[in-house]
Design a protein around this motif. Structure first.
Motif, PDB file in Angstrom:
ATOM      1  N   TYR A  18     -45.777  -9.534  24.388  1.00  0.00           N
ATOM      2  CA  TYR A  18     -45.979 -10.668  25.292  1.00  0.00           C
ATOM      3  C   TYR A  18     -44.647 -11.245  25.766  1.00  0.00           C
ATOM      4  N   LEU A  19     -43.688 -11.399  24.848  1.00  0.00           N
ATOM      5  CA  LEU A  19     -42.388 -11.943  25.231  1.00  0.00           C
ATOM      6  C   LEU A  19     -41.646 -10.998  26.176  1.00  0.00           C
ATOM      7  N   MET A  20     -41.730  -9.693  25.923  1.00  0.00           N
ATOM      8  CA  MET A  20     -41.107  -8.721  26.816  1.00  0.00           C
ATOM      9  C   MET A  20     -41.717  -8.800  28.216  1.00  0.00           C
ATOM     10  N   TRP A  21     -43.043  -8.923  28.270  1.00  0.00           N
ATOM     11  CA  TRP A  21     -43.728  -9.035  29.564  1.00  0.00           C
ATOM     12  C   TRP A  21     -43.299 -10.309  30.295  1.00  0.00           C
ATOM     13  N   ALA A  22     -43.290 -11.435  29.573  1.00  0.00           N
ATOM     14  CA  ALA A  22     -42.956 -12.712  30.196  1.00  0.00           C
ATOM     15  C   ALA A  22     -41.511 -12.739  30.691  1.00  0.00           C
ATOM     16  N   LEU A  23     -40.601 -12.196  29.901  1.00  0.00           N
ATOM     17  CA  LEU A  23     -39.189 -12.223  30.293  1.00  0.00           C
ATOM     18  C   LEU A  23     -38.901 -11.240  31.429  1.00  0.00           C
ATOM     19  N   SER A  24     -39.504 -10.063  31.362  1.00  0.00           N
ATOM     20  CA  SER A  24     -39.234  -9.065  32.412  1.00  0.00           C
ATOM     21  C   SER A  24     -39.763  -9.517  33.768  1.00  0.00           C
ATOM     22  N   GLN A  26     -40.256 -12.751  34.440  1.00  0.00           N
ATOM     23  CA  GLN A  26     -39.821 -14.144  34.580  1.00  0.00           C
ATOM     24  C   GLN A  26     -41.018 -15.102  34.656  1.00  0.00           C
ATOM     25  N   LYS A  27     -41.968 -14.890  33.747  1.00  0.00           N
ATOM     26  CA  LYS A  27     -43.134 -15.753  33.648  1.00  0.00           C
ATOM     27  C   LYS A  27     -42.879 -16.827  32.592  1.00  0.00           C
ATOM     28  N   PRO A  28     -43.511 -17.980  32.705  1.00  0.00           N
ATOM     29  CA  PRO A  28     -43.369 -19.001  31.658  1.00  0.00           C
ATOM     30  C   PRO A  28     -43.988 -18.530  30.349  1.00  0.00           C
ATOM     31  N   ILE A  29     -43.334 -18.876  29.252  1.00  0.00           N
ATOM     32  CA  ILE A  29     -43.821 -18.471  27.922  1.00  0.00           C
ATOM     33  C   ILE A  29     -44.696 -19.587  27.362  1.00  0.00           C
ATOM     34  N   ARG A  85     -36.628 -26.939  20.192  1.00  0.00           N
ATOM     35  CA  ARG A  85     -35.545 -26.358  20.980  1.00  0.00           C
ATOM     36  C   ARG A  85     -36.128 -25.312  21.923  1.00  0.00           C
ATOM     37  N   ALA A  86     -35.561 -25.171  23.092  1.00  0.00           N
ATOM     38  CA  ALA A  86     -36.056 -24.211  24.082  1.00  0.00           C
ATOM     39  C   ALA A  86     -35.502 -22.820  23.795  1.00  0.00           C
ATOM     40  N   ILE A  87     -35.913 -22.242  22.658  1.00  0.00           N
ATOM     41  CA  ILE A  87     -35.365 -20.949  22.254  1.00  0.00           C
ATOM     42  C   ILE A  87     -36.453 -19.892  22.099  1.00  0.00           C
ATOM     43  N   LEU A  88     -37.601 -20.084  22.726  1.00  0.00           N
ATOM     44  CA  LEU A  88     -38.674 -19.099  22.610  1.00  0.00           C
ATOM     45  C   LEU A  88     -38.242 -17.686  22.982  1.00  0.00           C
ATOM     46  N   PRO A  89     -37.372 -17.489  23.988  1.00  0.00           N
ATOM     47  CA  PRO A  89     -36.939 -16.117  24.306  1.00  0.00           C
ATOM     48  C   PRO A  89     -36.245 -15.399  23.150  1.00  0.00           C
ATOM     49  N   PHE A  90     -35.692 -16.146  22.168  1.00  0.00           N
ATOM     50  CA  PHE A  90     -35.052 -15.503  21.013  1.00  0.00           C
ATOM     51  C   PHE A  90     -36.025 -14.595  20.272  1.00  0.00           C
ATOM     52  N   GLY A  91     -37.315 -14.893  20.407  1.00  0.00           N
ATOM     53  CA  GLY A  91     -38.325 -14.112  19.701  1.00  0.00           C
ATOM     54  C   GLY A  91     -38.348 -12.654  20.084  1.00  0.00           C
ATOM     55  N   ILE A  92     -37.773 -12.327  21.243  1.00  0.00           N
ATOM     56  CA  ILE A  92     -37.760 -10.929  21.669  1.00  0.00           C
ATOM     57  C   ILE A  92     -36.888 -10.082  20.737  1.00  0.00           C
ATOM     58  N   THR A 157     -25.452 -11.783  38.770  1.00  0.00           N
ATOM     59  CA  THR A 157     -26.592 -10.921  39.061  1.00  0.00           C
ATOM     60  C   THR A 157     -27.678 -11.699  39.792  1.00  0.00           C
ATOM     61  N   ILE A 158     -28.487 -10.969  40.568  1.00  0.00           N
ATOM     62  CA  ILE A 158     -29.539 -11.606  41.356  1.00  0.00           C
ATOM     63  C   ILE A 158     -30.659 -12.111  40.447  1.00  0.00           C
ATOM     64  N   HIS A 159     -31.131 -11.241  39.548  1.00  0.00           N
ATOM     65  CA  HIS A 159     -32.210 -11.609  38.644  1.00  0.00           C
ATOM     66  C   HIS A 159     -31.607 -12.083  37.314  1.00  0.00           C
ATOM     67  N   ARG A 160     -31.453 -13.373  37.180  1.00  0.00           N
ATOM     68  CA  ARG A 160     -30.831 -13.943  35.982  1.00  0.00           C
ATOM     69  C   ARG A 160     -31.906 -14.325  34.980  1.00  0.00           C
ATOM     70  N   VAL A 161     -32.331 -13.350  34.188  1.00  0.00           N
ATOM     71  CA  VAL A 161     -33.407 -13.571  33.228  1.00  0.00           C
ATOM     72  C   VAL A 161     -32.977 -14.555  32.151  1.00  0.00           C
ATOM     73  N   TRP A 162     -31.810 -14.296  31.541  1.00  0.00           N
ATOM     74  CA  TRP A 162     -31.392 -15.114  30.404  1.00  0.00           C
ATOM     75  C   TRP A 162     -30.902 -16.488  30.846  1.00  0.00           C
ATOM     76  N   VAL A 163     -30.268 -16.553  31.995  1.00  0.00           N
ATOM     77  CA  VAL A 163     -29.831 -17.846  32.513  1.00  0.00           C
ATOM     78  C   VAL A 163     -31.033 -18.713  32.860  1.00  0.00           C
ATOM     79  N   ALA A 164     -32.068 -18.071  33.405  1.00  0.00           N
ATOM     80  CA  ALA A 164     -33.254 -18.814  33.824  1.00  0.00           C
ATOM     81  C   ALA A 164     -34.104 -19.255  32.643  1.00  0.00           C
ATOM     82  N   LYS A 165     -34.184 -18.410  31.609  1.00  0.00           N
ATOM     83  CA  LYS A 165     -35.110 -18.687  30.512  1.00  0.00           C
ATOM     84  C   LYS A 165     -34.490 -19.452  29.351  1.00  0.00           C
ATOM     85  N   LEU A 166     -33.180 -19.318  29.176  1.00  0.00           N
ATOM     86  CA  LEU A 166     -32.529 -19.967  28.042  1.00  0.00           C
ATOM     87  C   LEU A 166     -31.975 -21.331  28.437  1.00  0.00           C
TER      88      LEU A 166
END
Length: 265
Positions: A18-24, A26-29, A85-92, A157-166
């Protein structure tokens, strides 16, 4: 116990996917669902590991049980931090590590003399060491995430996954040093108690573990001093964190691997 293993694996796997899907994409977790699945997985993980450690002959802290227990504590700290803390992406990274850890703990087997009588000092040393290892290993996950975020910012980069989610870069660095500070304090006390309970480093097969643990302690101490005195942060802080955790991994996992698997002691 096998059913608990399957339950923990299913929860960890579903959360990772689920986290991989949401991050790839760029969906809200969804925080509640993610932490709910992880809570069930953590309980099942603990239930799987409990009879492996709490044996009729004493506490079995062999290499594989310790890897599983540390991965459990790491994910538990992540689960707790995620509530405020807004660290849900760490779960990946944290969740797959726990998945591998529970498998290693369940199927791994190593010679080990269960501990039947432990002094209060030794009990304190073990508990604090586990806490320090878990928090500092989590700081390595944080350091990797920080590196990914810095890389995206530098390369624009154009698609800033980590900048946007972290969280913002400064918040990420503050969290990293919060983890390192807490882990360093626990490690310092643990090392002090460990040396108090040590009678002969060579006879107790603690020489290599002690050397690499102290080296790791020195790296983290230097990083904290450098951050306070010279403002070290960013890539330098991430690299030193990974160096310190690497040394701690050699002290913790490497030493037990050599003794229990290679030397069969």
């Amino acid at each position: 116990m096998f059913l608990l293993l399957i339950l923990s694996l299913v929860c960890y796997l579903l959360t990772s996917v689920y986290l991989m899907w949401a991050l790839s994409l760029q969906k809200p977790i969804h925080k509640g669902m993610t932490l709910g699945f992880l809570a069930v997985g953590l309980l099942a993980h603990a239930g799987t590991l409990y009879p492996k450690i709490m044996t009729l002959y004493g506490l079995n802290f062999n290499l594989f049980n310790m890897i599983s227990l540390t991965s459990l504590f790491m994910l538990l700290f992540y689960w707790g931090f995620s509530w405020y803390r807004a660290i849900l992406p760490f779960g990946i990274l944290a969740t797959p590590l726990a998945l591998v850890g529970v498998l290693i703990g369940y199927f791994g087997n190593a010679p080990y003399q269960p501990l039947t009588q432990m002094s209060g000092i030794l009990q304190g040393h073990i508990l604090l060491a586990l806490g320090a290892y878990s928090i500092l290993f989590m700081s390595a996950v944080q350091a990797v995430m920080l590196r990914l975020q810095i890389r995206e910012l530098k390369h624009q980069t154009i698609h800033r996954v980590w900048v946007a989610k972290l969280p913002a870069l400064q918040d990420m660095e503050n969290l990293l040093f919060d983890m390192i500070t807490l882990g360093f304090v626990l490690l310092s006390i643990s090392l002090g108690l460990g040396f108090m309970d040590t009678h002969d480093l060579l006879e107790q097969h603690l020489a290599h573990k002690s050397v690499f643990s102290v080296l790791s302690w020195l790296v983290f101490g230097a990083l904290l001093f450098g951050h306070w005195r010279y403002g070290w942060r960013g890539v330098k802080a991430s690299n030193m964190t990974l160096y310190g955790v690497g040394l701690l991994g050699i002290a913790f996992i490497g030493t037990k691997f050599v003794l229990e698997i290679i030397l069969n002691k």
